[in-house]
Design an enzyme around this catalytic site. Sequence first.
Site, PDB file in Angstrom:
ATOM      1  N   LYS A  40      -2.143  -1.544  -3.864  1.00 12.22           N
ATOM      2  CA  LYS A  40      -3.015  -0.376  -3.793  1.00 12.22           C
ATOM      3  C   LYS A  40      -2.199   0.904  -3.835  1.00 12.22           C
ATOM      4  CE  LYS A  40      -5.993   1.857  -0.463  1.00 12.22           C
ATOM      5  NZ  LYS A  40      -6.392   1.914   0.915  1.00 12.22           N
TER       6      LYS A  40
ATOM      7  N   LYS B 143       0.858  -1.185   0.000  1.00  9.36           N
ATOM      8  CA  LYS B 143       0.000   0.000   0.000  1.00  9.36           C
ATOM      9  C   LYS B 143       0.889   1.227   0.000  1.00  9.36           C
ATOM     10  CE  LYS B 143      -3.580   2.424   2.547  1.00  9.36           C
ATOM     11  NZ  LYS B 143      -4.571   2.356   3.638  1.00  9.36           N
TER      12      LYS B 143
ATOM     13  N   GLU C  73       7.443  -6.838   1.181  1.00  2.00           N
ATOM     14  CA  GLU C  73       6.223  -6.716   1.989  1.00  2.00           C
ATOM     15  C   GLU C  73       5.294  -7.907   1.732  1.00  2.00           C
ATOM     16  OE1 GLU C  73       5.149  -4.811   4.301  1.00  2.00           O
ATOM     17  OE2 GLU C  73       6.086  -2.833   4.176  1.00  2.00           O
TER      18      GLU C  73
HETATM   19  C1  PBG Z   1      -7.111   3.593   5.427  1.00  2.00           C
HETATM   20  C2  PBG Z   1      -7.590   3.290   4.062  1.00  2.00           C
HETATM   21  C3  PBG Z   1      -7.458   4.170   2.994  1.00  2.00           C
HETATM   22  C4  PBG Z   1      -8.074   3.567   1.910  1.00  2.00           C
HETATM   23  C5  PBG Z   1      -8.552   2.319   2.316  1.00  2.00           C
HETATM   24  N1  PBG Z   1      -8.225   2.151   3.663  1.00  2.00           N
HETATM   25  C6  PBG Z   1      -6.920   5.543   2.931  1.00  2.00           C
HETATM   26  C7  PBG Z   1      -5.658   5.900   3.564  1.00  2.00           C
HETATM   27  O1  PBG Z   1      -4.758   5.085   3.733  1.00  2.00           O
HETATM   28  O2  PBG Z   1      -5.556   7.061   3.929  1.00  2.00           O
HETATM   29  C8  PBG Z   1      -8.164   4.224   0.573  1.00  2.00           C
HETATM   30  C9  PBG Z   1      -9.180   3.733  -0.358  1.00  2.00           C
HETATM   31  C10 PBG Z   1      -9.527   4.666  -1.455  1.00  2.00           C
HETATM   32  O3  PBG Z   1      -8.906   5.731  -1.661  1.00  2.00           O
HETATM   33  O4  PBG Z   1     -10.480   4.337  -2.182  1.00  2.00           O
HETATM   34  N2  PBG Z   1      -6.755   2.610   6.268  1.00  2.00           N
END
Ligand code: PBG
Length: 332
Positions: free
Chosen positions: A256, A202, A241
């Site tokens: 992501k 992520k 990771e």
């Molecule tokens: C936070 C989380 C985020 C998303 C999913 N879980 C945002 C962040 O890390 O600030 C983003 C999903 C999206 O932008 O559609 N734990």
Amino acid sequence: MSIASYPNLRMRRTRASSWSRAMHRETQLTPADLIWPLFVTEGSSVEEPVGSLPGVSRWSVDLIAVRAREAVSLGIPCLALFPNTQPDRRSEDGAEALNPDNLMCRAIKAVRDACGGEIGILTDVALDPYTSHGQDGLLDDAGYVANDDTVAVLVDQAINQAAAGADIVAPSDMMDGRVRAIRMALEMNGHANVQIMAYSAKYASAFYGPFRDAVGSGGLLKGDKKSYQMDPANGDEALREIALDIVEGADSVMVKPGLAYLDIIWRAKQRFEVPVFAYQVSGEYALIEAGAAAGVAEREALVMEKLIAFKRAGCAGVLTYHAPLAARALNG
Ligand code: PBG
């Protein structure tokens, strides 16, 4: 690879008709490839459109159940739930995440009541929808997100969600060691069949803005998440990771955001041969919508082209806010 040459080989032969293109298509997209993220809000019969995500709303628990029935009828196999916690229930330590009667748990139960086992429920494990500072974990005195203290809370959050009926817990916090800790706790608490989909790779991305509006953490967040989310410049690190999360007990892994990271998806799939999912995040959705609104191309064509790209790169499935639109298109 066999190399023939023109005119023995004319690549256009197999493209000349629709039946032939269908026959030679290398990848298929079906509604079963889609996971639909949904935002939950308090109240009943409430629909709150999310300004930065045209076409996406927050739904009260009763209407989440209606969306879940809709997903079942469209052939979407799984929902991802995200709560917009009331401001007065957010705190420094995000304790609301552990409340067995919080918005998330009530939504899980409502979906289970409405659909039984006909749909999977994936829940986000991270503290940002519950903290008054919008970070995914607990802050130490210096304002640093403390890894091991946060993991201890995430474990309790995951167990809380599993006890409410979650089928897949999905840690999105990027703390070190959380997958192992959650897996051990699930085993010890009678949830051996609850899956972990790890948000393994992520990235600290500019594409999460509309999501933070949707869960109400955007205005609260000071600073950034770069001390735990990954640097977009790194690829080898993503593989480390992912390797770690597989060893720690993840059933599937996630990359992501999605489209800008197809190389990571491809490398992960080639290297580890595990189910890899992509999260086409809020900013990606918003860009498609803005492009369609600006007349760049027809919305459905943009959506389908991007989704098939994930499949081609090796994804088992995609979390996308376009899930119902895409499923409708695929169902004809
Ligand atoms: C936070 C989380 C985020 C998303 C999913 N879980 C945002 C962040 O890390 O600030 C983003 C999903 C999206 O932008 O559609 N734990």
